[in-house]
Design an enzyme around this catalytic site. Structure first.
Site, mmCIF file in Angstrom:
data_model
loop_
_atom_site.group_PDB
_atom_site.id
_atom_site.type_symbol
_atom_site.label_atom_id
_atom_site.label_comp_id
_atom_site.label_asym_id
_atom_site.label_seq_id
_atom_site.Cartn_x
_atom_site.Cartn_y
_atom_site.Cartn_z
ATOM 1 N N TYR A 162 -18.663 13.402 20.682
ATOM 2 C CA TYR A 162 -19.128 12.833 19.642
ATOM 3 C C TYR A 162 -18.311 11.791 18.860
ATOM 4 C CZ TYR A 162 -21.179 12.563 14.748
ATOM 5 O OH TYR A 162 -21.596 11.869 13.532
ATOM 6 N N ASP A 165 -18.469 22.548 21.562
ATOM 7 C CA ASP A 165 -19.401 21.905 20.767
ATOM 8 C C ASP A 165 -20.810 22.206 21.446
ATOM 9 O OD1 ASP A 165 -21.130 20.414 19.073
ATOM 10 O OD2 ASP A 165 -19.431 18.926 18.695
ATOM 11 N N LYS A 184 -28.565 18.959 13.481
ATOM 12 C CA LYS A 184 -29.206 18.476 14.607
ATOM 13 C C LYS A 184 -30.278 19.690 14.911
ATOM 14 C CE LYS A 184 -26.093 15.428 14.445
ATOM 15 N NZ LYS A 184 -24.939 15.271 15.142
HETATM 16 C C1 LIG Z 1 -23.573 15.006 14.939
HETATM 17 C C2 LIG Z 1 -22.588 15.823 15.733
HETATM 18 C C3 LIG Z 1 -21.402 16.355 15.127
HETATM 19 C C4 LIG Z 1 -21.044 15.939 13.663
HETATM 20 O O1 LIG Z 1 -21.882 16.732 12.790
HETATM 21 P P1 LIG Z 1 -22.256 16.222 11.189
HETATM 22 O O2 LIG Z 1 -23.153 17.101 10.922
HETATM 23 O O3 LIG Z 1 -22.853 14.755 11.357
HETATM 24 O O4 LIG Z 1 -21.106 16.079 10.495
HETATM 25 C C5 LIG Z 1 -20.505 16.955 15.896
HETATM 26 N N1 LIG Z 1 -20.812 17.174 17.349
HETATM 27 C C6 LIG Z 1 -21.882 16.476 17.818
HETATM 28 C C7 LIG Z 1 -22.151 16.984 19.032
HETATM 29 C C8 LIG Z 1 -22.764 15.966 16.894
HETATM 30 O O5 LIG Z 1 -24.006 15.558 17.626
#
Ligand SMILES: *Cc1c(COP(=O)(O)O)cnc(C)c1O
Length: 377
Positions: A98, A172, A197
């Site tokens: 990301y 992640d 997400k």
């Molecule tokens: C969007 C995202 C983040 C960051 O998250 P936020 O809620 O925007 O701070 C981190 N890792 C991945 C894989 C993401 O898609």
């Protein structure tokens, strides 16, 4: 209990006062003590809050972890996790991550004496070679953003263990969600999420989470959450709790439609490479099949023609960053989600200027394919 049942019930119980089946939003900063030196279960909402606690135990149960912690954003969960390290420590991170995580690792944390090596985590030898005597963390993202590369998490945790130098492994799990992938089952120590997400799933909240695998890690993460003040607010926690109830249904639909869209794009003469782990041509397909129960709802591809006319012609896909909601989104990685990477870093990670990322929403897949088909003409 099975996953769908847990999604509805984990971490929740009827409100003891009123019987409300929906966990109340405890919109309060502080809690009145019973007596001198006798706080109730919660005393101050940065430290803990009942709505947040309910979300946190739901997340721990869904991931099969020890404890869950809810943060104000994915980035605040990630920054807090990196505070487990100290100056002089080294991290091996996958190179295709990301954009905001990359910015934190490449531009912010090195100022505090933490060093990073970015490598493609699809090769055991490359990972072993990247480990230094001061390596304390391996950071993985699978499927990765935006190229949907697959990392073999069992391999990562084995390499970390064999190094005999206390390396924490972090995954992640934003793209897969615990419905499709449970990193802890493959030996990963800490799972992080952008709950913004799929876990929330309705594009109406920013949030993050960390799930731990031991009492020691829980104590450390809670100490940091409270000390840094990176906690999630009660109302946002409630929205994510609500989203979790439909997570299995949404993920199933996202993935089925994404598979259909990926196959459509793969056969289309106006596209070049299509990146989706559910395609048998995807280099990580076999690992994904072994490690995951589904391939997720994000599809990326390289366009043959100019990007702008394609983006302008789409009617159902909205041009916006983010992913994981009911509304289908389209974005151009180089100028949007991954603009925080330098052109060179993007090139090294294989992110071309023609790369389009789709977040497949919950609309009818035939409408989505028609929309893409018209825009590609
Ligand atoms: C969007 C995202 C983040 C960051 O998250 P936020 O809620 O925007 O701070 C981190 N890792 C991945 C894989 C993401 O898609």
């Amino acid at each position: 209990m099975r996953f769908k049942t847990k999604s509805v019930h984990a971490g929740r119980k009827p409100d003891p006062v009123t019987g409300a089946i929906s966990t109340p939003i405890y919109q309060t900063s502080t809690f009145v003590f019973d007596d001198y030196k006798q706080p109730k279960e919660h005393d101050y909402s940065r430290t803990s809050n009942p709505t947040r606690s309910s979300l946190e135990s739901a997340l721990a149960i869904l991931e099969g972890g020890h404890d869950g912690f809810a943060f104000s954003s994915g980035m605040s969960a990630i920054s807090t996790t990196l505070h487990l390290l100290k100056a002089g420590d080294h991290v091996v991170s996958c190179d295709d991550i990301y954009g905001g995580t990359y910015r934190l690792f490449a531009e912010i944390l090195p100022k505090f004496g933490i060093d990073f090596t970015f490598v493609r985590l699809d090769n055991e030898d490359v990972l072993r070679d990247a480990i230094k005597p001061n390596t304390r963390m391996i950071w993985s993202e699978t499927p990765s953003n935006p190229l949907l590369n697959i990392t073999d998490l069992e391999m990562v945790s084995q390499v970390a263990q064999e190094s005999n130098q206390d390396i924490l492994t972090v995954a992640d799990n934003t793209f897969a969600t615990p419905y499709f992938l449970k990193p802890i089952e493959w030996g990963i120590d800490l799972v992080v999420h952008s709950t913004t997400k799929y876990l929330n799933g309705h594009s109406d909240v920013i949030g993050g989470a960390v799930i731990t695998t031991s009492p020691e890690l829980s104590e450390d993460i809670h100490f940091l959450l409270n000390g840094l003040g990176t906690n999630a607010p009660p109302f946002d926690s409630w929205l994510i709790l609500r989203g979790l109830k439909t997570l299995p249904l949404r993920m199933k639909q996202h993935a089925a439609a994404a598979q259909a869209v990926a196959e459509f794009l793969d056969d289309h003469p106006r596209t070049e490479e299509v990146f989706y782990p559910g395609l048998s041509s995807h280099p990580g397909h076999d690992i994904a099949r072994r490690q995951m129960k589904g391939f997720g709802g994000v599809v990326s591809f390289n366009l043959k023609n100019e990007v702008k006319p394609f983006l302008n012609k789409l009617k159902i896909f909205s041009l916006a960053e983010s992913l994981g909601g009911a509304d289908s989104l389209v974005e151009h990685a180089a100028t949007m989600s991954h603009a925080s990477m330098t052109p060179l870093a993007r090139k090294k990670a294989g992110i071309s200027d023609k790369l389009i990322r789709l977040s497949i929403g919950l609309e009818d897949q035939d409408d989505l394919i028609e929309d893409l088909s018209l825009a590609l003409e």
